[in-house]
Design a protein around this motif. Structure first.
Motif, PDB file in Angstrom:
ATOM      1  N   THR A  13       4.336 -10.706  -9.398  1.00 48.37           N
ATOM      2  CA  THR A  13       5.508 -10.445  -8.564  1.00 48.37           C
ATOM      3  C   THR A  13       5.385 -11.131  -7.216  1.00 48.37           C
ATOM      4  O   THR A  13       6.369 -11.662  -6.677  1.00 48.37           O
ATOM      5  CB  THR A  13       5.688  -8.924  -8.372  1.00 48.37           C
ATOM      6  N   ALA A  14       4.173 -11.156  -6.655  1.00 47.33           N
ATOM      7  CA  ALA A  14       3.952 -11.810  -5.368  1.00 47.33           C
ATOM      8  C   ALA A  14       4.334 -13.281  -5.431  1.00 47.33           C
ATOM      9  O   ALA A  14       4.972 -13.819  -4.511  1.00 47.33           O
ATOM     10  CB  ALA A  14       2.490 -11.656  -4.948  1.00 47.33           C
ATOM     11  N   VAL A  15       3.976 -13.939  -6.512  1.00 42.42           N
ATOM     12  CA  VAL A  15       4.323 -15.358  -6.679  1.00 42.42           C
ATOM     13  C   VAL A  15       5.830 -15.510  -6.833  1.00 42.42           C
ATOM     14  O   VAL A  15       6.455 -16.394  -6.230  1.00 42.42           O
ATOM     15  CB  VAL A  15       3.597 -15.952  -7.905  1.00 42.42           C
ATOM     16  N   ILE A  16       6.448 -14.629  -7.620  1.00 39.60           N
ATOM     17  CA  ILE A  16       7.874 -14.735  -7.919  1.00 39.60           C
ATOM     18  C   ILE A  16       8.728 -14.548  -6.666  1.00 39.60           C
ATOM     19  O   ILE A  16       9.691 -15.298  -6.431  1.00 39.60           O
ATOM     20  CB  ILE A  16       8.275 -13.698  -8.990  1.00 39.60           C
ATOM     21  N   ILE A  17       8.372 -13.569  -5.831  1.00 40.01           N
ATOM     22  CA  ILE A  17       9.214 -13.273  -4.669  1.00 40.01           C
ATOM     23  C   ILE A  17       8.714 -13.955  -3.394  1.00 40.01           C
ATOM     24  O   ILE A  17       9.340 -13.825  -2.338  1.00 40.01           O
ATOM     25  CB  ILE A  17       9.330 -11.749  -4.433  1.00 40.01           C
ATOM     26  N   GLY A  18       7.597 -14.669  -3.512  1.00 42.26           N
ATOM     27  CA  GLY A  18       7.098 -15.419  -2.357  1.00 42.26           C
ATOM     28  C   GLY A  18       6.508 -14.556  -1.267  1.00 42.26           C
ATOM     29  O   GLY A  18       6.673 -14.848  -0.069  1.00 42.26           O
ATOM     30  N   ARG A  19       5.825 -13.483  -1.654  1.00 40.54           N
ATOM     31  CA  ARG A  19       5.165 -12.600  -0.698  1.00 40.54           C
ATOM     32  C   ARG A  19       3.710 -12.409  -1.115  1.00 40.54           C
ATOM     33  O   ARG A  19       3.319 -12.765  -2.224  1.00 40.54           O
ATOM     34  CB  ARG A  19       5.870 -11.241  -0.619  1.00 40.54           C
ATOM     35  N   SER A  20       2.903 -11.821  -0.239  1.00 36.84           N
ATOM     36  CA  SER A  20       1.497 -11.593  -0.572  1.00 36.84           C
ATOM     37  C   SER A  20       1.355 -10.435  -1.550  1.00 36.84           C
ATOM     38  O   SER A  20       2.255  -9.586  -1.674  1.00 36.84           O
ATOM     39  CB  SER A  20       0.703 -11.279   0.693  1.00 36.84           C
ATOM     40  N   VAL A  21       0.207 -10.401  -2.240  1.00 40.68           N
ATOM     41  CA  VAL A  21      -0.066  -9.309  -3.168  1.00 40.68           C
ATOM     42  C   VAL A  21      -0.096  -7.985  -2.407  1.00 40.68           C
ATOM     43  O   VAL A  21       0.399  -6.958  -2.893  1.00 40.68           O
ATOM     44  CB  VAL A  21      -1.402  -9.539  -3.902  1.00 40.68           C
ATOM     45  N   GLU A  22      -0.661  -7.994  -1.199  1.00 41.67           N
ATOM     46  CA  GLU A  22      -0.733  -6.773  -0.401  1.00 41.67           C
ATOM     47  C   GLU A  22       0.665  -6.239  -0.076  1.00 41.67           C
ATOM     48  O   GLU A  22       0.907  -5.022  -0.084  1.00 41.67           O
ATOM     49  CB  GLU A  22      -1.499  -7.036   0.905  1.00 41.67           C
ATOM     50  N   THR A  23       1.594  -7.158   0.205  1.00 46.82           N
ATOM     51  CA  THR A  23       2.966  -6.738   0.499  1.00 46.82           C
ATOM     52  C   THR A  23       3.625  -6.114  -0.727  1.00 46.82           C
ATOM     53  O   THR A  23       4.308  -5.084  -0.623  1.00 46.82           O
ATOM     54  CB  THR A  23       3.799  -7.940   0.984  1.00 46.82           C
ATOM     55  N   VAL A  24       3.397  -6.721  -1.884  1.00 47.72           N
ATOM     56  CA  VAL A  24       3.958  -6.166  -3.121  1.00 47.72           C
ATOM     57  C   VAL A  24       3.387  -4.779  -3.372  1.00 47.72           C
ATOM     58  O   VAL A  24       4.113  -3.837  -3.734  1.00 47.72           O
ATOM     59  CB  VAL A  24       3.677  -7.097  -4.308  1.00 47.72           C
ATOM     60  N   ARG A  25       2.088  -4.628  -3.192  1.00 48.88           N
ATOM     61  CA  ARG A  25       1.456  -3.325  -3.408  1.00 48.88           C
ATOM     62  C   ARG A  25       2.019  -2.280  -2.451  1.00 48.88           C
ATOM     63  O   ARG A  25       2.202  -1.117  -2.824  1.00 48.88           O
ATOM     64  CB  ARG A  25      -0.055  -3.451  -3.237  1.00 48.88           C
ATOM     65  N   MET A  26       2.284  -2.695  -1.217  1.00 44.47           N
ATOM     66  CA  MET A  26       2.858  -1.770  -0.246  1.00 44.47           C
ATOM     67  C   MET A  26       4.235  -1.290  -0.709  1.00 44.47           C
ATOM     68  O   MET A  26       4.550  -0.095  -0.654  1.00 44.47           O
ATOM     69  CB  MET A  26       2.992  -2.451   1.113  1.00 44.47           C
ATOM     70  N   HIS A  27       5.076  -2.234  -1.202  1.00 46.34           N
ATOM     71  CA  HIS A  27       6.408  -1.864  -1.686  1.00 46.34           C
ATOM     72  C   HIS A  27       6.300  -0.937  -2.895  1.00 46.34           C
ATOM     73  O   HIS A  27       7.070   0.032  -3.011  1.00 46.34           O
ATOM     74  CB  HIS A  27       7.201  -3.112  -2.050  1.00 46.34           C
ATOM     75  N   MET A  28       5.370  -1.204  -3.784  1.00 44.82           N
ATOM     76  CA  MET A  28       5.200  -0.362  -4.961  1.00 44.82           C
ATOM     77  C   MET A  28       4.751   1.047  -4.564  1.00 44.82           C
ATOM     78  O   MET A  28       5.255   2.050  -5.093  1.00 44.82           O
ATOM     79  CB  MET A  28       4.195  -0.993  -5.921  1.00 44.82           C
ATOM     80  N   LYS A  29       3.810   1.136  -3.619  1.00 47.62           N
ATOM     81  CA  LYS A  29       3.341   2.443  -3.169  1.00 47.62           C
ATOM     82  C   LYS A  29       4.471   3.237  -2.523  1.00 47.62           C
ATOM     83  O   LYS A  29       4.607   4.448  -2.736  1.00 47.62           O
ATOM     84  CB  LYS A  29       2.185   2.275  -2.179  1.00 47.62           C
ATOM     85  N   ASN A  30       5.302   2.556  -1.735  1.00 53.01           N
ATOM     86  CA  ASN A  30       6.432   3.232  -1.104  1.00 53.01           C
ATOM     87  C   ASN A  30       7.416   3.749  -2.145  1.00 53.01           C
ATOM     88  O   ASN A  30       7.950   4.858  -2.031  1.00 53.01           O
ATOM     89  CB  ASN A  30       7.138   2.288  -0.135  1.00 53.01           C
ATOM     90  N   ALA A  31       7.677   2.920  -3.168  1.00 57.47           N
ATOM     91  CA  ALA A  31       8.604   3.326  -4.222  1.00 57.47           C
ATOM     92  C   ALA A  31       8.062   4.514  -5.005  1.00 57.47           C
ATOM     93  O   ALA A  31       8.792   5.464  -5.316  1.00 57.47           O
ATOM     94  CB  ALA A  31       8.873   2.151  -5.162  1.00 57.47           C
ATOM     95  N   ILE A  32       6.767   4.479  -5.319  1.00 60.83           N
ATOM     96  CA  ILE A  32       6.140   5.589  -6.046  1.00 60.83           C
ATOM     97  C   ILE A  32       6.246   6.874  -5.235  1.00 60.83           C
ATOM     98  O   ILE A  32       6.553   7.945  -5.767  1.00 60.83           O
ATOM     99  CB  ILE A  32       4.663   5.242  -6.350  1.00 60.83           C
ATOM    100  N   ARG A  33       6.020   6.780  -3.922  1.00 60.24           N
ATOM    101  CA  ARG A  33       6.107   7.954  -3.054  1.00 60.24           C
ATOM    102  C   ARG A  33       7.536   8.483  -2.970  1.00 60.24           C
ATOM    103  O   ARG A  33       7.774   9.684  -3.095  1.00 60.24           O
ATOM    104  CB  ARG A  33       5.585   7.593  -1.664  1.00 60.24           C
TER     105      ARG A  33
END
Length: 240
Positions: free
Chosen positions: A195-215
């Motif tokens: 996903t990081a490659v697809i949306i042009g963001r870092s892996v850490e940023t993707v993980r942050m968005h996923m954690k926020n969504a899960i919460r």
């Protein structure tokens, strides 16, 4: 109803016909997805009303998920008389409080008709006779069958004319566009790195968005978050 040009005017027509049957208030509610999430939680049901007393909605938010008339709709398909629901021994203290809240506004006598639609979608009409109605016994006896037909005719009209998008519903979770995007790619089987490659963001940023969504979705992991978000209609195959 054929004169209606939008959902609001269609609801006005529903009130007009319901009044002819002897009712003093009417409501319609619609869920475009199943009422219950995989974790068993009920989605809140937003009531679109006509002729309700001023101020009734200010304290209703806390009862949207426990609404006893809403819950009772999933025990069958036939009209429900409110007095039967109120007397049910299975009512929780919260549900009794919901009944009492409406009773305080004079909304204690009514009939609710559920419509269970394909894909878990749900529509419902409740027609009510408040304290100004002096012949409730007669209304209850004569209006039950016409109200059943009217509910299904109204729901069919709304769906056939594409008015369902105009019906007020409650947003179940406020996910950001980026959180929805990350969940959508996860639903396609993509890893955080993909996903990081697809949306042009870092892996850490993707993980942050996923954690926020899960919460925000009150889930435990990404798989559950994807499942809940899909059932809520927050992500679909056309979201990206």
């Amino acid at each position: 109803m054929e004169r209606a040009t939008d959902f609001s005017s269609a609801l006005d027509s529903l009130m007009e016909v319901s009044a002819d049957l002897g009712f003093t208030q009417v409501l319609y509610a619609y869920l475009p997805r199943p009422a219950r999430l995989p974790n068993g939680e009920w989605l809140p049901l937003k009531l679109n009303v006509r002729n309700f007393p001023t101020g009734w909605e200010s304290g209703w938010d806390k009862f949207m998920r426990v609404d006893p008339y809403y819950r009772a709709c999933f025990s069958g398909t036939m009209p429900l008389e409110w007095s039967d629901v109120q007397q049910s021994p299975s009512l929780s203290s919260e549900q009794k409080a919901a009944c009492d809240y409406l009773n305080d506004f004079g909304l204690s006598r009514g009939i609710t008709v559920p419509v269970h639609l394909p894909g878990g979608r749900f529509g419902v009409v409740s027609a009510i006779s408040d304290r100004t109605c002096g012949n409730w016994a007669s209304v209850r006896e004569t209006a039950r069958d016409p109200l059943l037909w009217l509910t299904h005719a109204f729901t069919q009209f709304v769906l056939e004319h594409g008015l369902e998008d105009q019906i007020d519903t409650v947003a179940s979770a406020a996910l950001s566009p980026r959180e929805i995007e990350c969940l959508t790619w996860a639903s396609e089987g993509k890893t955080d790195a993909d996903t990081a490659v697809i949306i042009g963001r870092s892996v850490e940023t993707v993980r942050m968005h996923m954690k926020n969504a899960i919460r925000k979705l009150e889930t435990c992991n990404r798989a559950q978050a994807v499942s809940v978000a899909t059932q809520m209609g927050l992500i679909t195959s056309s979201s990206r």
